[in-house]
Design an enzyme around this catalytic site. Structure first.
Site, short mmCIF file in Angstrom:
data_model
loop_
_atom_site.label_atom_id
_atom_site.label_comp_id
_atom_site.label_asym_id
_atom_site.label_seq_id
_atom_site.Cartn_x
_atom_site.Cartn_y
_atom_site.Cartn_z
N TRP A 139 6.23 -1.83 -6.67
CA TRP A 139 4.87 -1.29 -6.41
C TRP A 139 4.05 -1.33 -7.69
O TRP A 139 4.63 -1.51 -8.77
CB TRP A 139 4.96 0.15 -5.87
N ASP A 195 -4.85 0.86 -11.16
CA ASP A 195 -6.07 1.53 -10.70
C ASP A 195 -5.86 2.15 -9.31
O ASP A 195 -4.80 2.00 -8.72
CB ASP A 195 -7.23 0.52 -10.66
N GLU A 198 -4.44 0.07 -6.70
CA GLU A 198 -3.04 -0.32 -6.93
C GLU A 198 -2.88 -1.78 -7.30
O GLU A 198 -1.86 -2.39 -7.01
CB GLU A 198 -2.19 -0.02 -5.68
N GLU A 199 -3.90 -2.35 -7.90
CA GLU A 199 -3.87 -3.80 -8.14
C GLU A 199 -4.01 -4.19 -9.60
O GLU A 199 -3.40 -5.16 -10.04
CB GLU A 199 -4.99 -4.47 -7.35
N GLU A 423 -8.66 2.20 8.12
CA GLU A 423 -9.02 1.98 6.71
C GLU A 423 -10.26 1.10 6.58
O GLU A 423 -11.16 1.37 5.80
CB GLU A 423 -7.81 1.33 6.01
C1 NOJ Z 1 -1.23 -2.53 -0.99
C2 NOJ Z 1 -2.24 -1.71 -1.77
O1 NOJ Z 1 -2.19 -0.42 -1.30
C3 NOJ Z 1 -3.62 -2.29 -1.62
O2 NOJ Z 1 -4.52 -1.53 -2.35
C4 NOJ Z 1 -3.60 -3.68 -2.10
O3 NOJ Z 1 -4.87 -4.26 -1.97
C5 NOJ Z 1 -2.58 -4.48 -1.32
N1 NOJ Z 1 -1.27 -3.87 -1.43
C6 NOJ Z 1 -2.53 -5.93 -1.79
O4 NOJ Z 1 -2.14 -5.93 -3.16
C1 NOJ Z 2 -4.45 1.27 -0.29
C2 NOJ Z 2 -5.51 1.82 -1.16
O1 NOJ Z 2 -5.98 0.79 -2.00
C3 NOJ Z 2 -4.99 2.96 -1.99
O2 NOJ Z 2 -6.05 3.54 -2.72
C4 NOJ Z 2 -4.37 4.02 -1.12
O3 NOJ Z 2 -3.80 5.00 -1.93
C5 NOJ Z 2 -3.32 3.43 -0.22
N1 NOJ Z 2 -3.82 2.28 0.49
C6 NOJ Z 2 -2.83 4.44 0.80
O4 NOJ Z 2 -3.90 4.84 1.62
#
Ligand code: NOJ
Ligand code: NOJ
Length: 588
Positions: A139, A195, A198-199, A423
């Site tokens: 992750w 960030d 999560e990227e 979402e």
């Molecule tokens: C899961 C993350 O929660 C999301 O923010 C991200 O865009 C995707 N993975 C693809 O990296």
């Molecule tokens: C993807 C989002 O980018 C992230 O901010 C969030 O924490 C997770 N999904 C779970 O909702």
């Protein structure tokens, strides 16, 4: 400003009225759905909580994508909304949920995970399994906004308890977990991480902003309950964070660069989200903390919103100055890159917070920085202060209200008949997609609706803050493993200085640094040090310089063999006796 055109104002008022009726109707039908949808995702009794333990918030009941995990960010933002409702007296029944959340987070803090243990970085683990065990898959970790957001939610509740004769519970039960998070923030804010999306691994504006808030209000709570030995460190680190926070601002393009190190435009919902989650009405329109009505946050909002006007088909034909569907950032490719409910609602919420703040101030100030934002509504607007008794104030705030309502109307338009909020909604068709019943989407609806109704959340100490003229600790990179890389320590008698300069360049043109000491090549333009454009338009370099020394320097440009010096006078710094500092400059 020339008077806003009377005729146009009349015809606008007609459409604003019908829009406002649509929004009123949506809010009255959607509010109970959002509240129920949010509570359904909280264990142990939520209807869709998928076996989550007591007080554990699942991100969504969706299995594809699989969101049956508990994220510290999502849970903390959801519980901040719940705690605000409870402490504002809007829903006393929420107290048992809050008690469950406290127990769940107390437990989760101690769960060793791939980011570390409670004392070695584990507090920044982004997500856990819903049975409160560690998630051990790959992750984007660590994510350092979690401890700040969680402590902010808990501090809000702690302050209410202190005011309601329960300081004992705060000292015995809440403070120990709040302190773990605050100590983590104080000790680690200057390290990079992933960030909120999560990227990107780097420094991120949202993370920095919520870390700053948590330490400020943490210091105040510590004072209040007699934990005085911690106060000065929290405030010192908060000052350092506030200083660093300024570096995300791009003065040339008028927006907040969301992340260092992203290779993207930096236009991102990150800024609006930070602004609404660090709103403090006592701070007025202060730009140092990017308050919702600050000129910087409004300028940023316009640039961010405009980035989606042409990229999403569903925004086709919507004129400038009217609301559009917005997403995380324009380059997003997740599920094809779509608008999100929570980001579109964040725009509305920032604007509602701004309106509430202007009303409390009794005036609205247009600066050169916010002029473009206001000109969306009337091209005749000029820089100035508009008291609330004036027609211009009424016209401008009316236009902002109308603009804000437009974002809620977009969300209303793309909410399916059953009121469920996933979402994302499709950029071409508006049909919702990705994780269904996203808890954070519901929370964002509730807080945006509350903001429209004029709800004022508790102050956190943003008022009257002064940005230190020099940042005393630079962020340091960390590897993605759980152990952090120690800051390289310069040899005795020397310090590490990072020079950042915002400079717009053309392709092939580079920025260099030279100055009055050997380490800066003794004013030699030929041997000047080349800066990195990795975070363009910020050019940077970190150099080791003698401690306790007054040093002069200038940046220079080189293009096709031609050298251009910055204008006079020379820049000057006096280096400290030890440690590292950051100089943030703008090309002159
Ligand atoms: C899961 C993350 O929660 C999301 O923010 C991200 O865009 C995707 N993975 C693809 O990296
Ligand atoms: C993807 C989002 O980018 C992230 O901010 C969030 O924490 C997770 N999904 C779970 O909702």
């Amino acid at each position: 400003m020339r008077l806003l055109h009377i005729v146009a104002t009349f015809s606008l008022a007609g459409s604003a009225l019908s829009q406002s009726n649509t929004v009123d109707a949506y809010i009255s039908s959607e509010s109970p759905i959002a509240k129920a949808g949010l509570l359904a995702n909280i264990g142990p009794n939520g209807a869709k909580c998928s076996g989550a333990k007591s007080g554990v918030v699942i991100a969504s009941p969706s299995t594809n994508p699989n969101y049956i995990y508990t994220w510290t960010r999502d849970s903390s933002l959801v519980f901040k909304a719940i705690i605000d409702q409870f402490t504002l007296g809007q829903d006393p029944s929420l107290r048992s949920q809050i008690d469950n959340f406290i127990k769940a987070e107390t437990f989760l803090q101690q769960v060793s995970n791939p980011s570390g243990t409670v004392s070695s970085g584990g507090l920044a683990e982004p997500k856990f399994n819903v049975d409160e065990t560690a998630f051990t898959g790959a992750w984007g970790r660590p994510q350092r906004d979690g401890p700040g957001l969680r402590s902010t939610a808990l501090i809000t509740y702690a302050n209410w308890l202190v005011e309601n004769n329960n300081a004992t519970f705060v000292s015995s039960t809440l403070w120990p977990i709040i302190q773990l998070d605050l100590d983590y923030v104080a000790g680690n804010w200057n390290k990079t991480g992933f960030d909120l999306w999560e990227e990107v691994q780097g420094s991120s504006f949202f993370t920095t902003a919520v870390q700053h808030r948590s330490l400020r209000e943490g210091a105040a709570l510590a004072t209040r309950i007699g934990q005085t030995s911690l106060v000065s460190n929290y405030n010192t680190q908060a000052d350092n964070i506030l200083c660093f926070l300024q570096s995300y601002w791009n003065p040339n393009a008028g927006y907040i660069t969301a992340n260092t190190n992203s290779g993207r435009s930096g236009k991102d919902a990150n800024g609006a989200l930070a602004s609404i989650h660090t709103w403090d009405i006592a701070a007025g329109c202060d730009a140092a903390t990017f308050q919702p009505c600050s000129d910087k946050a409004l300028s940023n909002l316009k640039v961010y919103v405009d980035a989606f006007r042409t990229i999403y088909t569903i925004n086709n034909g919507i004129p400038t100055g009217s609301a559009v569907a917005t997403g995380r950032y324009p380059e997003d490719g997740y599920y094809g890159g779509n608008p999100w409910y929570l980001t579109t609602l964040a725009v509305a919420e920032q604007l509602y917070d701004a309106l509430t703040t202007w009303n409390s101030l009794g005036e609205l100030n247009v600066t050169t920085v916010s002029l473009a934002f206001f000109k969306q509504f009337d091209s005749d607007v000029v820089v100035g202060t508009y008291p609330s008794t004036t027609a211009n104030y009424a016209a401008l705030t009316g236009a902002v209200k109308n603009f804000a309502d437009g974002f809620v109307e977009i969300v209303a338009k793309y909410t399916p008949a059953n009121g469920g909020l996933s979402e994302q909604y499709n950029r071409g068709t508006g049909v919702q997609l990705s994780a269904a019943d996203l808890t954070w989407s519901y929370a964002s609806a509730l807080t945006a609706f509350g903001a429209r109704a004029g709800t004022i959340t508790a102050s956190w100490g943003a008022s009257g803050l002064v940005v230190p003229s020099r940042c005393s600790t630079a962020p340091t990179s960390t590897s993605s493993s759980s152990t952090s890389t120690p800051t390289p320590s310069p040899s005795p008698g020397s310090v590490s200085v990072t020079f950042n300069v915002h400079a717009i360049t053309v392709y092939g043109e580079n920025i260099y640094l030279t100055g009055s000491v050997g380490q800066l090549q003794n004013w030699s333009p030929d041997n000047a040090l080349l800066l990195s454009a990795a975070n363009y338009p910020t050019w940077s370099i970190t150099v080791t310089l003698p401690a306790n020394t007054a040093i002069q320097y200038k940046y220079i440009r080189k293009y096709n063999g031609k050298i251009t010096w910055e204008s006079d006078p020379n820049m000057q710094i006096t280096t400290p006796s030890s440690g590292s500092i950051v100089e943030n400059d703008t090309w002159r």
